[in-house]
Design a protein around this motif. Sequence first.
Motif, short mmCIF file in Angstrom:
data_model
loop_
_atom_site.label_atom_id
_atom_site.label_comp_id
_atom_site.label_asym_id
_atom_site.label_seq_id
_atom_site.Cartn_x
_atom_site.Cartn_y
_atom_site.Cartn_z
N ILE A 1 -27.56 -27.50 1.84
CA ILE A 1 -27.18 -28.23 3.09
C ILE A 1 -26.88 -29.78 2.72
O ILE A 1 -25.80 -30.12 3.57
CB ILE A 1 -28.42 -28.04 3.94
N SER A 2 -27.35 -30.31 2.04
CA SER A 2 -27.26 -31.89 1.73
C SER A 2 -25.71 -32.11 1.27
O SER A 2 -25.17 -32.89 1.64
CB SER A 2 -28.05 -32.46 0.91
N ARG A 3 -25.53 -31.34 0.33
CA ARG A 3 -24.04 -31.33 -0.22
C ARG A 3 -22.80 -31.00 0.93
O ARG A 3 -21.99 -31.71 0.96
CB ARG A 3 -23.82 -30.10 -1.30
N LEU A 4 -23.30 -30.21 1.81
CA LEU A 4 -22.27 -29.89 2.95
C LEU A 4 -22.32 -31.05 3.81
O LEU A 4 -21.30 -31.60 4.18
CB LEU A 4 -22.64 -28.55 3.84
N LEU A 5 -23.35 -31.87 4.26
CA LEU A 5 -23.35 -32.89 4.96
C LEU A 5 -22.95 -34.03 4.39
O LEU A 5 -22.32 -34.81 5.45
CB LEU A 5 -25.00 -32.87 5.50
N VAL A 6 -23.17 -34.28 3.24
CA VAL A 6 -22.59 -35.70 2.58
C VAL A 6 -21.20 -35.30 2.18
O VAL A 6 -20.25 -36.21 2.45
CB VAL A 6 -23.78 -35.99 1.57
N ASP A 7 -21.03 -34.26 1.27
CA ASP A 7 -19.57 -34.19 0.54
C ASP A 7 -18.72 -33.64 1.28
O ASP A 7 -17.62 -34.33 1.25
CB ASP A 7 -19.86 -33.19 -0.68
N GLN A 8 -18.91 -32.87 2.22
CA GLN A 8 -17.81 -32.32 3.13
C GLN A 8 -17.89 -33.08 4.57
O GLN A 8 -17.44 -32.75 5.46
CB GLN A 8 -17.99 -31.05 3.33
N LYS A 9 -18.80 -34.05 4.65
CA LYS A 9 -19.04 -34.71 5.87
C LYS A 9 -19.32 -34.13 7.16
O LYS A 9 -18.79 -34.23 8.19
CB LYS A 9 -17.75 -35.85 6.01
N LEU A 10 -19.88 -32.96 6.84
CA LEU A 10 -20.17 -31.98 8.04
C LEU A 10 -21.08 -32.73 8.98
O LEU A 10 -20.99 -32.18 10.29
CB LEU A 10 -20.72 -30.77 7.58
N SER A 11 -21.87 -33.56 8.74
CA SER A 11 -22.97 -34.32 9.59
C SER A 11 -22.10 -34.95 10.69
O SER A 11 -22.76 -35.14 11.78
CB SER A 11 -23.97 -35.05 8.90
N ARG A 12 -20.89 -35.33 10.64
CA ARG A 12 -19.97 -36.33 11.35
C ARG A 12 -19.47 -35.23 12.58
O ARG A 12 -18.70 -35.77 13.56
CB ARG A 12 -19.14 -36.81 10.67
N ASP A 13 -19.65 -33.82 12.30
CA ASP A 13 -18.96 -32.99 13.43
C ASP A 13 -19.93 -33.04 14.47
O ASP A 13 -21.01 -32.73 14.47
CB ASP A 13 -18.89 -31.61 12.53
N GLU A 14 -19.47 -33.73 15.65
CA GLU A 14 -20.19 -33.79 16.90
C GLU A 14 -20.51 -32.32 17.62
O GLU A 14 -21.33 -32.16 18.14
CB GLU A 14 -19.34 -34.50 17.80
N ASN A 15 -19.75 -31.26 17.01
CA ASN A 15 -20.04 -30.10 17.70
C ASN A 15 -20.70 -28.95 16.77
O ASN A 15 -20.98 -27.77 16.90
CB ASN A 15 -18.76 -29.12 17.92
N LEU A 16 -21.37 -29.60 15.71
CA LEU A 16 -22.12 -28.89 14.75
C LEU A 16 -23.50 -28.30 15.42
O LEU A 16 -24.27 -29.03 16.21
CB LEU A 16 -22.52 -29.91 13.57
#
Length: 344
Positions: free
Chosen positions: A236-251
């Motif tokens: 999960i951390s790799r997705l959130l950081v490397d793919q910047k998924l945490s910046r998706d406001e619709n996550l």
Amino acid sequence: MIFIPLPFVVALLLLIFLAAVLRSQESSKGNWPFLALVGLCVLQSVAVGLRWGYDLAELRYLLPVLASCLPPLVLASFHSLIHFDKAEAGRAHWLHALPPIGIVALLLLAPELIDAALIVLFVGYAVAVLNLGRTGPDALDEARFDSAVAAHRALVIAAASLCLSAFFDLAILMDFEWNTGANVAFIVSNGNLLGLLLIGLTAVVAARAHAPPATGSNMIQASSMVAQDREVLDRISRLLVDQKLSRDENLTLSRLARRAGIPARQISGAVNRLAHKNVSQYINDFRIAEACRLLRDTDMSVTAAMFESGFQTKSNFNREFRRVTSLSPVSWRARNRSSRPLHI
């Protein structure tokens, strides 16, 4: 002087909120239950105003039917914030048509039982709504992380509003027993409107939390093998950081689960056990870290950093920023940039 019943005022307020949602929200099929719920509250408020404000006695047959439609629609609305198997959910939908059908039958066969039936109906659905969110904000896995906490609070308030409506129905029943219905008009046209207003407002709040349907091809099936908690968090951390998924406001939790190929409950369990927080807070930790980087290393405004890091509302951003850093964004920036040389 023109007489405007209070129910008409409530209906107007709900129409304004409904218009605001329609104007601000992206088109999403998932929002229709909430929009229908607000519309039903408007319709019921208007009917109450006509019945008790202008003494249209014919509406006495319509009001209990409209009231019986409200609890199933509340449940269906918050149900849309939780991922369920579509086939299984479709088989259960027809059951929610039974309450209005039952009320119509009582109108024809035993109208004296309608108030008692509505009390049981409202309390029963209130329990069902609370059961949907029994595990907290993480239960609403189709709600955006940025709004999951607010949506869960709306769920609790909606359930309480159903109980409030049941209480007023009980008051009406008792008034008929003790005062031959002398105070019914006041109870229905004033007190019961509080429940309608609260339900309408919670529907507006929860509708804003619903993410648009996924349009990408990242619908990965859940992994058949159970991974260890640490492996789950690492992925999960790799997705959130490397793919910047945490910046998706619709996550949402379900969308994150599909991207990671891990069941949503397994993600929630791993976060709870290892990070000792819910998934919304875990995601927001990454967003706050990104916001801190932007505030420290760039001249971006606080508002721009908020949006860039994935937050959508200032209230949620400020609350989560204080939770993580114990400071406001402005104070944190001032403290962490004080030692940097000024650019001339």
